[in-house]
Scaffold this active site. Structure first.
Site: not given
Ligand SMILES: *Cc1c(COP(=O)(O)O)cnc(C)c1O
Length: 459
Positions: A111
């Site tokens: 993210k």
């Molecule tokens: C947020 C997250 C996900 C999921 O991603 P989405 O976009 O919500 O499907 C998977 N793995 C990690 C480590 C995350 O932080």
């Protein structure tokens, strides 16, 4: 590039509206009126771009009316300065799979990549328009940390982060609560992530409240996040595939944001065969692919907490697409969901969904055994979310090239990783001090009114 809502395709919005509002006024999600397409020769022309150049090229396509090329170039370059490796992401070979490491940013999860860009977009847009915003965001663990890191100390922004108390890892929490900045507020809510998300959504929908505080959002429905995430699908393709050889992606999925970015890459012309929705026990999306029924159940707490989600917000964008971009049909399904707690896809829509997507889920035991196996065989430590991506890719065993998105650094989930491998995954040296810094957060009950008051008192 103009934008519309999944629930009303007639009204046009600008990138600035889309960026600042996050959720459309009618409760729908913003999407481009038309998705930009590349021909295969245009795609080949991008093959030798660096990660940064590729980001500039792709991001610009979606916000060409808001920023000029020069602004985008600066923005992208500034955003990736805080990454520990030069190319932002890294591909590693793991037998017949490829692992795309997306966790080399400041808070060790994928993210960061989008959030750092968004932080700088806020700077430019707020300055240009002489605006102040209050960002309210729900987190299942990683969004909050990435957002706080990207937005701390920014002068026209306050950020309020709701996390489910005791349902995120210690390192996840510390990344959020040890940041000492007067514009950052952490709330530990006595409930689960879906409730955090539901409360944020109701605050947005309460126009009196959201307008009065100039509320803005950076959760995974923010369109800009999707845009920035499209880039690594292209980058992976160039790294592992020769001209027009198709590739597949296995994506650890919660809110359907990351994998939806892959779907947009495919729509833009990237030769993607299948996108694999990899889930933990919270397998609503696997059930949709299997049966056509979208029915949120009770959230189950797992060792991959960032995917402990039953209401996959971004899925509405795909619903719109597979319903021939018809906002009336989308609205009807969303009303069904509200009224009866579920909706069902028609035969044709289900076929379209299965054209691009496969799905499977992994149990807790299976996830741990993947972590342990990868360590034994390759001497590599992986986090539980990545393990879900690998385990599901192995279950499904596709023929062509497969890239598994590695979404978090193993040290962010060191309890599980240590228990399954007997090795303690170390935090990168530059981040070790978060473990001893003082934490700041407030605990609130599952009560919307109290949350609103908390925010109003602090802005
Ligand atoms: C947020 C997250 C996900 C999921 O991603 P989405 O976009 O919500 O499907 C998977 N793995 C990690 C480590 C995350 O932080």
């Amino acid at each position: 590039m103009d934008y519309i809502s999944t629930r009303n395709q007639k009204k046009i919005f600008s990138f600035k509206d889309v960026f600042l509002k996050s959720l459309a006024p009618d409760g729908g999600l913003f999407i481009p009126k038309r998705i930009p397409m590349y021909t295969s020769s245009e795609i080949e022309n991008l093959r030798n771009f660096s990660y940064t150049e590729l980001s500039e090229e792709i991001i610009y396509k979606f916000c060409d009316k808001e920023f000029n090329k020069n602004e985008i170039n600066n923005l992208v370059n500034n955003s990736f300065k805080s990454f520990r490796i030069k190319n932002v992401v890294e591909l590693k070979r793991l037998e017949n799979l490829n692992l795309l490491e997306l966790f080399h940013g400041p808070t060790l999860a994928f993210k960061d990549i989008a959030m750092q860009v968004i932080g700088n977009m806020y700077d430019i847009i707020l300055n240009k328009n002489n605006l102040k915003v209050n960002i309210v965001v729900a987190t299942s663990g990683d969004t909050g940390a990435a957002a706080i890191n990207a937005l701390k100390n920014k002068k026209n922004i306050n950020i309020f982060v709701l996390h489910p108390e005791n349902k995120i890892s210690e390192v996840q929490r510390k990344f959020m609560t040890t940041v000492n900045s007067t514009n950052v507020f952490n709330i530990a809510l006595a409930s689960n992530f879906d409730d955090c998300q539901k409360f944020v959504k109701s605050m947005f929908e309460d126009k009196n409240f959201s307008n009065s505080i100039n509320m803005s959002g950076v959760n995974s429905i923010n369109w800009a996040r999707i845009v920035v995430q499209i880039v690594y699908y292209f980058f992976s393709y160039f790294k592992i595939s020769n001209k027009s050889e198709k590739i597949n992606f296995s994506v650890p999925t919660g809110n359907f944001g990351d994998i939806y970015a892959g779907y947009i890459a495919k729509k833009m012309g990237l030769p993607i065969n299948k996108l694999v929705i990899a889930t933990n026990k919270n397998d609503i999306l696997k059930r949709v692919v299997d049966t056509g029924f979208y029915k949120p159940l009770k959230v189950q707490h797992t060792i991959s907490p960032s995917m402990d989600i039953q209401v996959a917000s971004n899925f509405e964008r795909l619903i719109f697409d597979i319903n021939s971009c018809d906002s009336d049909k989308t609205l009807k399904l969303m009303n069904d969901l509200k009224r009866s707690g579920e909706f069902k896809l028609g035969k044709e829509e289900l076929t379209k969904l299965r054209d691009s997507f496969l799905s499977d889920s992994l149990s807790e035991e299976e996830t741990k055994s993947v972590i342990s196996k990868v360590h034994k065989k390759h001497g590599m430590l992986i986090d539980p979310h990545t393990a879900v991506g690998i385990g599901v890719a192995e279950k499904i065993s596709l023929k062509d090239n497969v890239v598994v998105l590695s979404t978090a650094h193993p040290s962010k989930f060191f309890d599980v990783v240590m228990k399954t491998t007997n090795i303690k995954p170390e935090l990168p040296e530059s981040l070790k001090d978060i473990m001893i810094k003082k934490e700041n957060y407030d605990r609130l009950p599952k009560d919307l009114k109290e949350i609103k008051n908390y925010i109003l008192k602090r802005i």
